[in-house]
Design a protein around this motif. Sequence first.
Motif, mmCIF file in Angstrom:
data_model
loop_
_atom_site.group_PDB
_atom_site.id
_atom_site.type_symbol
_atom_site.label_atom_id
_atom_site.label_comp_id
_atom_site.label_asym_id
_atom_site.label_seq_id
_atom_site.Cartn_x
_atom_site.Cartn_y
_atom_site.Cartn_z
ATOM 1 N N UNK A 401 22.008 -3.476 4.298
ATOM 2 C CA UNK A 401 21.843 -2.677 3.080
ATOM 3 C C UNK A 401 20.423 -2.614 2.522
ATOM 4 N N UNK A 402 19.451 -3.260 3.148
ATOM 5 C CA UNK A 402 18.110 -3.291 2.542
ATOM 6 C C UNK A 402 17.465 -1.918 2.428
ATOM 7 N N UNK A 403 17.947 -0.950 3.211
ATOM 8 C CA UNK A 403 17.368 0.398 3.172
ATOM 9 C C UNK A 403 18.143 1.338 2.255
ATOM 10 N N UNK A 404 19.068 0.787 1.464
ATOM 11 C CA UNK A 404 19.885 1.592 0.563
ATOM 12 C C UNK A 404 19.108 1.933 -0.709
ATOM 13 N N UNK A 405 19.146 3.174 -1.188
ATOM 14 C CA UNK A 405 18.530 3.473 -2.495
ATOM 15 C C UNK A 405 19.137 2.604 -3.591
ATOM 16 N N UNK A 423 12.480 -3.657 -1.308
ATOM 17 C CA UNK A 423 12.321 -3.917 0.128
ATOM 18 C C UNK A 423 11.492 -5.176 0.360
ATOM 19 N N UNK A 424 10.414 -5.300 -0.379
ATOM 20 C CA UNK A 424 9.561 -6.479 -0.242
ATOM 21 C C UNK A 424 10.355 -7.760 -0.514
ATOM 22 N N UNK A 425 11.186 -7.744 -1.568
ATOM 23 C CA UNK A 425 11.971 -8.940 -1.874
ATOM 24 C C UNK A 425 13.115 -9.141 -0.879
ATOM 25 N N UNK A 453 13.875 -8.522 9.159
ATOM 26 C CA UNK A 453 12.692 -8.881 8.374
ATOM 27 C C UNK A 453 11.470 -8.106 8.869
ATOM 28 N N UNK A 454 11.288 -8.040 10.178
ATOM 29 C CA UNK A 454 10.131 -7.337 10.726
ATOM 30 C C UNK A 454 10.237 -5.830 10.504
ATOM 31 N N UNK A 455 11.453 -5.294 10.563
ATOM 32 C CA UNK A 455 11.635 -3.864 10.293
ATOM 33 C C UNK A 455 11.246 -3.536 8.847
ATOM 34 N N UNK A 456 11.640 -4.406 7.926
ATOM 35 C CA UNK A 456 11.287 -4.174 6.522
ATOM 36 C C UNK A 456 9.769 -4.169 6.365
ATOM 37 N N UNK A 457 9.116 -5.139 6.967
ATOM 38 C CA UNK A 457 7.645 -5.221 6.878
ATOM 39 C C UNK A 457 7.010 -3.921 7.381
ATOM 40 N N UNK A 492 3.598 -14.330 -0.252
ATOM 41 C CA UNK A 492 3.221 -14.411 1.146
ATOM 42 C C UNK A 492 3.462 -13.172 1.971
ATOM 43 N N UNK A 493 3.792 -12.043 1.342
ATOM 44 C CA UNK A 493 3.993 -10.827 2.118
ATOM 45 C C UNK A 493 2.678 -10.308 2.687
ATOM 46 N N UNK A 494 1.606 -10.469 1.941
ATOM 47 C CA UNK A 494 0.289 -10.015 2.355
ATOM 48 C C UNK A 494 -0.732 -11.022 1.863
ATOM 49 N N UNK A 495 -1.797 -11.207 2.616
ATOM 50 C CA UNK A 495 -2.818 -12.160 2.172
ATOM 51 C C UNK A 495 -3.603 -11.558 1.014
ATOM 52 N N UNK A 496 -4.029 -12.363 0.057
ATOM 53 C CA UNK A 496 -4.692 -11.820 -1.140
ATOM 54 C C UNK A 496 -6.077 -11.233 -0.871
#
Length: 626
Positions: A401-405, A423-425, A453-457, A492-496
């Motif tokens: 369900x992560x791609x659900x509006x 999506x990030x969360x 997880x990788x698809x979301x990223x 930790x999704x992206x480096x600062x």
Amino acid sequence: MAKRYPDISDHGLIGDLQTAALVSTDGTIDWFCSPRFDAPSVFGSLIDAEKGGFFRVRPVGMEYVTRQLYLPDTAILITRFLTDAGVGEVIDFMPVATGAATDRHVIVRMVRVVRGEMTFEGEIQPRFDYGRAPHRLVPAGPGAKFVSDDLTLTLHRVGEPILHGDVRAGRVEVVGSGIKVTITLRTGELTGVMLETGDVEPRQVTEDELVETFLATRRFWREWNDRSTYTGRWREMVSRSAITLKLMTYAPTGALVAAPTTGLPEQVGGERNWDYRYTWVRDASFSVYALVSLGYREEAAAFVGWLLERIHESVGTDSGPLKIMYRVDGSADLAETVLDHLSGYRKSRPVRIGNGASDQLQLDIYGEAMDSIHLADTHGVELPHAGWMKVREMLDWLCDHWDTPEEGIWETRGGPQKFTYGRFMSWVALDRGIRLAQAHGRPSSFTRWMHERDRIYERIMETGFDPERQAFVQHEGSDVLDASLLRMPLLGFITPRDPLWMSTLEAIDDELVSDSLVYRYDPSASPDGLTGGEGTFTLCSFWYVDALARSGRLDEARLVFEKMLTYANHLGLYAEEIGLTGEQLGNFPQAFSHLALINAAVNLDYQLDHGSGYVEPVLRRGRRID
């Protein structure tokens, strides 16, 4: 002097860990619900000065100015009245109820004169069930009862009648369905009342009993405060925020309410007036980081236990296995209704109870829940087998369900979208699940979780970043900025220091930041289904501090943090939002705001102590800040 509607910021909070009351700077209790946070109000003049009810204690017959403070390291509130004739104090607190849920709650109001001579007037005018339920007054001996069909308030008098020579210093009169007491006190004299919820006989409370109740309450708060391990630069503000969060925690379950009030507006006169007396999975999950960072492991464990119970109860629905919010006892009946008979704070209508957002799909809550569970695990609060199996089911659901509006973190009512933050969360949720499975060798859908997880990223990088704006945006197909994305480097999704993040932060600087204050998004660019505007979000402002610090802009981060401290009220409390002229807006005090303050202080301390590759800040037009 007294205002018909005091500023939202003109209040302190007292409570007993099951319910709470607001006390204004003029000595009025204008908000109190019983027997718990989400119960109907008994005093509610804050949202209707005529029909809401109040309990006021103040000087009469003289001009005065007021000052408020907390007894250091406690939730005992002192309201001081300064006059030409003397100085008096009203000391308000609630004896702590830490055990099982109870219908018995006590508000103690001590009145004393420390200099000169003053006459005080105390008036109690309860209005049960948000002013909808009638009651009758039953005078009885040394006190009185206020009796409605569902709740009784009992008023106990403190001490013997005060005499000045042969003359009694006070008088009592019935005013409508309430009581007014007038009493003259001289230096060193003390009186007061205990207001108890429950049908008991009014009695005369001795001064010794009053003092012992005061000392026991002081002892509880100071011992609790002394458990904090925080030794950083902002100890006083962090301590006050921690005590405030504790006051908003329902002890029988460990649940944290978002705020103890309903109906306080995000824009005075507007319609953004919500009921926040419930436990949001999101807000309470954030509390785990704050509590653990201050050494309050027991409180963090209590919330994780509450959260696991909700996961155990979960069933798959259109809104997901978890509700976004619950009542403090864990029930999910939050039907939203409007109290048409109430005028609202300074005519801010409608006044709502319940919350219609409770059935929304907000995907980010799974990331916040899993991040708090993972953090608790690293501090020794481990999941039992049954808890892990329910977590596994929840993450399997999220994979589908992560791609659900969805409606998103801000609970907008403008229709579902594919929000970047959701999506990030979702990425965070799966990432933390993977880490837990690896750390403990638990059975899991490991390969699937990693794949999703990788698809979301990859999807966020493809559709969540706008190449023209050079920034991550609110949702797929949008070019609107959103302050919730300030959390991307924090989790930790992206480096600062990633160029994609540095350009996003610069865009947020330009569009959402007003001095130290941060708007959550631009409603004019992203219609949210509501009319009117709003102030800046204190939560987002503290997230901004953390993002600046981690991105190497330490000097700016510290200055923004220090500026944010100047927006607190006189007691160090924050509402949800800050208006154009610095006024507090929204429900008060707000757990989100105090959680974010604690987290920003702890993280900023760490960055300042360990260094973050200091970069001297520059003005946007290229001029250096000297």
